[in-house]
Design an enzyme around this catalytic site. Structure first.
Site, PDB file in Angstrom:
ATOM      1  N   ARG A  14       0.577  -1.141   0.543  1.00 34.75           N
ATOM      2  CA  ARG A  14      -0.171  -0.278   0.137  1.00 34.75           C
ATOM      3  C   ARG A  14       0.356   1.364  -0.023  1.00 34.75           C
ATOM      4  O   ARG A  14       1.918   1.602   1.045  1.00 34.75           O
ATOM      5  CB  ARG A  14      -0.678  -0.205   0.533  1.00 34.75           C
ATOM      6  CG  ARG A  14      -1.949   0.856   1.442  1.00 34.75           C
ATOM      7  CD  ARG A  14      -3.001   0.881   2.233  1.00 34.75           C
ATOM      8  NE  ARG A  14      -3.839  -0.780   1.776  1.00 34.75           N
ATOM      9  CZ  ARG A  14      -4.503  -0.939   2.998  1.00 34.75           C
ATOM     10  NH1 ARG A  14      -5.286  -0.299   3.232  1.00 34.75           N
ATOM     11  NH2 ARG A  14      -5.590  -2.130   2.664  1.00 34.75           N
ATOM     12  N   SER A  98      -8.425  -0.253   0.049  1.00 33.63           N
ATOM     13  CA  SER A  98      -9.166  -0.252   0.979  1.00 33.63           C
ATOM     14  C   SER A  98      -9.733   1.787   1.473  1.00 33.63           C
ATOM     15  O   SER A  98     -10.359   1.825   0.603  1.00 33.63           O
ATOM     16  CB  SER A  98      -8.771  -0.483   2.356  1.00 33.63           C
ATOM     17  OG  SER A  98      -9.764  -0.636   3.204  1.00 33.63           O
ATOM     18  N   HIS A  99      -9.693   1.789   2.642  1.00 42.88           N
ATOM     19  CA  HIS A  99     -10.046   3.067   3.001  1.00 42.88           C
ATOM     20  C   HIS A  99      -9.590   4.221   3.308  1.00 42.88           C
ATOM     21  O   HIS A  99      -9.543   5.322   3.748  1.00 42.88           O
ATOM     22  CB  HIS A  99     -10.644   2.870   4.616  1.00 42.88           C
ATOM     23  CG  HIS A  99      -9.399   2.309   5.180  1.00 42.88           C
ATOM     24  ND1 HIS A  99      -9.117   0.865   5.742  1.00 42.88           N
ATOM     25  CD2 HIS A  99      -8.521   3.632   6.499  1.00 42.88           C
ATOM     26  CE1 HIS A  99      -8.081   1.560   6.082  1.00 42.88           C
ATOM     27  NE2 HIS A  99      -7.701   2.717   6.255  1.00 42.88           N
ATOM     28  N   LYS A 108      -4.193  -6.179  -2.316  1.00 46.31           N
ATOM     29  CA  LYS A 108      -4.225  -7.667  -1.109  1.00 46.31           C
ATOM     30  C   LYS A 108      -4.229  -8.958  -2.002  1.00 46.31           C
ATOM     31  O   LYS A 108      -4.775  -9.237  -2.282  1.00 46.31           O
ATOM     32  CB  LYS A 108      -5.450  -7.859   0.193  1.00 46.31           C
ATOM     33  CG  LYS A 108      -5.594  -6.386   0.426  1.00 46.31           C
ATOM     34  CD  LYS A 108      -7.016  -6.490   0.805  1.00 46.31           C
ATOM     35  CE  LYS A 108      -7.146  -4.823   1.529  1.00 46.31           C
ATOM     36  NZ  LYS A 108      -8.280  -4.835   2.530  1.00 46.31           N
ATOM     37  N   ASP A 242     -16.534   0.158   3.529  1.00 46.69           N
ATOM     38  CA  ASP A 242     -15.443   0.955   3.388  1.00 46.69           C
ATOM     39  C   ASP A 242     -14.874   0.771   2.223  1.00 46.69           C
ATOM     40  O   ASP A 242     -16.467   0.599   1.102  1.00 46.69           O
ATOM     41  CB  ASP A 242     -14.578   0.468   4.074  1.00 46.69           C
ATOM     42  CG  ASP A 242     -14.231  -1.523   3.746  1.00 46.69           C
ATOM     43  OD1 ASP A 242     -14.549  -1.920   3.222  1.00 46.69           O
ATOM     44  OD2 ASP A 242     -13.337  -1.169   4.306  1.00 46.69           O
ATOM     45  N   ASP A 244     -13.577  -1.203  -0.180  1.00 52.46           N
ATOM     46  CA  ASP A 244     -13.564  -1.779  -1.481  1.00 52.46           C
ATOM     47  C   ASP A 244     -14.462  -3.451  -0.363  1.00 52.46           C
ATOM     48  O   ASP A 244     -14.557  -3.869  -0.968  1.00 52.46           O
ATOM     49  CB  ASP A 244     -12.127  -2.962  -1.019  1.00 52.46           C
ATOM     50  CG  ASP A 244     -11.868  -3.296   0.824  1.00 52.46           C
ATOM     51  OD1 ASP A 244     -12.038  -2.701   1.434  1.00 52.46           O
ATOM     52  OD2 ASP A 244     -10.616  -3.656   0.513  1.00 52.46           O
ATOM     53  N   ASP A 246     -15.437  -4.533   1.693  1.00 51.71           N
ATOM     54  CA  ASP A 246     -15.080  -6.090   2.319  1.00 51.71           C
ATOM     55  C   ASP A 246     -15.390  -6.007   4.278  1.00 51.71           C
ATOM     56  O   ASP A 246     -15.733  -7.130   5.198  1.00 51.71           O
ATOM     57  CB  ASP A 246     -13.363  -6.512   2.501  1.00 51.71           C
ATOM     58  CG  ASP A 246     -12.148  -5.724   3.317  1.00 51.71           C
ATOM     59  OD1 ASP A 246     -12.652  -3.675   3.283  1.00 51.71           O
ATOM     60  OD2 ASP A 246     -10.915  -5.673   3.202  1.00 51.71           O
ATOM     61  N   ARG A 247     -15.626  -4.616   4.309  1.00 51.72           N
ATOM     62  CA  ARG A 247     -15.973  -4.155   6.215  1.00 51.72           C
ATOM     63  C   ARG A 247     -17.507  -3.829   5.831  1.00 51.72           C
ATOM     64  O   ARG A 247     -17.898  -2.713   5.135  1.00 51.72           O
ATOM     65  CB  ARG A 247     -14.983  -3.756   6.766  1.00 51.72           C
ATOM     66  CG  ARG A 247     -13.732  -4.006   7.430  1.00 51.72           C
ATOM     67  CD  ARG A 247     -13.028  -3.296   7.949  1.00 51.72           C
ATOM     68  NE  ARG A 247     -12.634  -1.667   6.990  1.00 51.72           N
ATOM     69  CZ  ARG A 247     -12.486  -0.797   7.394  1.00 51.72           C
ATOM     70  NH1 ARG A 247     -12.371  -0.778   9.026  1.00 51.72           N
ATOM     71  NH2 ARG A 247     -12.050   0.773   6.983  1.00 51.72           N
ATOM     72  N   HIS A 329     -14.327  -6.562  10.860  1.00 55.95           N
ATOM     73  CA  HIS A 329     -13.884  -7.576   9.877  1.00 55.95           C
ATOM     74  C   HIS A 329     -14.766  -8.796  10.254  1.00 55.95           C
ATOM     75  O   HIS A 329     -14.226  -9.260  11.557  1.00 55.95           O
ATOM     76  CB  HIS A 329     -12.103  -7.991   9.532  1.00 55.95           C
ATOM     77  CG  HIS A 329     -11.731  -6.352   8.786  1.00 55.95           C
ATOM     78  ND1 HIS A 329     -11.486  -6.388   7.413  1.00 55.95           N
ATOM     79  CD2 HIS A 329     -11.253  -5.669   8.982  1.00 55.95           C
ATOM     80  CE1 HIS A 329     -10.878  -5.981   6.679  1.00 55.95           C
ATOM     81  NE2 HIS A 329     -10.752  -5.116   8.065  1.00 55.95           N
TER      82      HIS A 329
END
Length: 452
Positions: A14, A98-99, A108, A242, A244, A246-247, A329
């Protein structure tokens, strides 16, 4: 080669594009990934950030140059990429930050079956290869490169999730969803299609510049719009994803955030009803309510470090049916031990829709303690300040001290955890107790030492 120590983190890659990395480096990462995983085929997806398509395609070129065939699934959420890795049994790479703000991007990575790639499970080797190639030249391509093909898995992903949760017979629900201009705007319409849900979309337009607010629901200021809309619409529930997707964070009918620990406990109880006596994983910052609920429902709680690679390893080691973290998560054995906010959201909708009460009434049994939330302090010497806190509490009557992940001090009446950030000069404090006055007292005591 300089800069990779700032680019390659404990769990992923990242950094800022193009300052810290670009398509040339992405191509080397693709070659390194297939070298370390020894993959004949891989699957790649990407989010809505402007830099994602180019970085993703460069990674694919690097992999294909070494003879690996690449399946590109295009725009997707991170958990959709994990689904593809699990269902297709291929190592996978997801291009997302992500965020993080718009100028960031990342990768990832996972092995076949969505098994994690972290610092101790391949990421260090990938970094070493990229550093070497960046200094000495890219690896020699093979005579016959691998193919690069496209495949759409969104409908299969949605169908798989719906298969895992019984949503038959739920009452009609009005649901406000804030996608934050992230990938939830891509996945939610397909996953929710056909459900008895009056969907009120917010910021579903895919825009990696995040024109409305950061796609980081962990920061309370990014929930304000959703909270107001839930109240204005008289909605049953609000969901925030978020960047992507995933949360997932839950807002109740009053516009109040639901603790991710309460969601963890609720989903744990549902999974234990299907799989009696199973193990449930929770990290050490989740509420005391989580292991309490797990035991009450006949399950076995297992406490672990914070972070998806640790959770996934423990899921695999113990055969746990479910795992949850304070950061929203949520991990499922039936989802390749990977994290998926969407599946957790479906569980909450099913639980809500199969009874007549409100969200606040539904989660009341699982939200038993007061908590500080995560409080960050900028410090010059993390180890020194942590040692000072340890010295202040280690001899306190009734206090137990452990070092599983940072410093945790617990008594019969309260606990706190103090952890150093892996990437910033920060100490992160979480406190929990039966009442807010005790939380405030312990919080202020610890912060006085940390910030002295």
């Amino acid at each position: 080669m300089t800069g990779l120590s700032q680019l390659v983190k404990a769990y992923d890659v990242r950094g800022v594009v193009p300052d810290q990395w670009d398509e040339g480096l992405a191509e080397l990462f693709g070659a390194a990934f297939v070298t370390v995983t020894q993959a004949d085929t891989i699957v790649i997806g990407y989010d809505m950030r402007p830099s994602s398509p180019g970085l993703s395609r460069a990674f694919a070129r690097g992999a294909a140059a070494l003879g690996t065939s690449v399946t590109e699934i295009g725009l997707c959420s991170t958990d959709e990429l994990y689904f593809a890795s699990g269902r297709l049994d291929m190592p996978g790479a997801m291009f997302t930050a992500s965020h993080n703000p718009a100028q960031y991007n990342g990768i990832k990575m996972c092995r076949a079956g969505a098994a994690p790639v972290g610092e101790d499970t391949g990421l260090a080797e990938i970094r070493a290869l990229v550093e070497g190639w960046a200094d000495n030249g890219a690896p020699e391509p093979v005579a016959v490169p691998g193919s690069i093909t496209q495949r759409d898995v969104l409908a299969d992903y949605a169908g798989y999730l719906r298969h895992l949760v019984d949503l038959s017979g739920i009452r009609p629900l009005k649901v406000v969803v804030d996608a934050g201009n992230g990938m939830g705007g891509h996945t939610v319409p397909t996953v929710f299609d056909g459900l008895p849900v009056d969907l009120v979309p917010m910021y579903f337009e895919l825009d990696g510049t995040f024109p409305n607010h950061e796609a980081n629901p962990l920061d309370p200021k990014n929930l304000v719009d959703l909270q107001a809309r839930v109240i204005a619409e008289g909605a049953d529930i609000g969901l925030a994803f978020d960047g992507d997707a995933d949360r997932c964070f839950v807002i109740d009918e009053r516009g109040e955030p639901v603790s991710p620990s309460a969601v963890t406990a609720l989903v744990a109880a549902r999974e234990l009803a299907k799989h009696p006596g199973s193990t449930i994983i929770h990290n050490l910052i989740t509420s005391w309510s989580v292991p309490e609920v797990v035991k009450e429902h006949g399950g076995i709680p297992v406490r672990t470090r914070v972070g998806h690679s640790f959770i996934k390893q423990e899921m695999a080691r113990t055969g746990a049916v479910f795992g949850g973290e304070h950061s929203a998560h949520y991990y499922f054995r039936d989802f390749f031990n990977a994290d998926t906010g969407m599946l957790a959201a479906l569980h909450v909708l099913a639980a809500l829709g199969h009874q007549d009460g409100t969200v606040s009434e539904l989660v009341a049994a699982y939200d038993r303690y007061a908590a500080s939330g995560e409080i960050n302090s900028t410090v010059a010497d993390q180890a020194n300040r942590t040692a000072a806190v340890r010295a202040a509490y280690r001899d306190r009557p009734g206090a137990a001290v452990d070092d599983l992940d940072g410093l945790t001090v617990a008594t019969a009446d309260w606990w706190f955890n103090l952890r150093a950030s892996n990437t910033e000069p920060l100490l992160r404090l979480n406190v929990e107790a039966p009442d807010s006055d005790t939380v405030a007292r312990i919080r202020d005591e610890v912060l006085a030492i940390v910030r002295a």
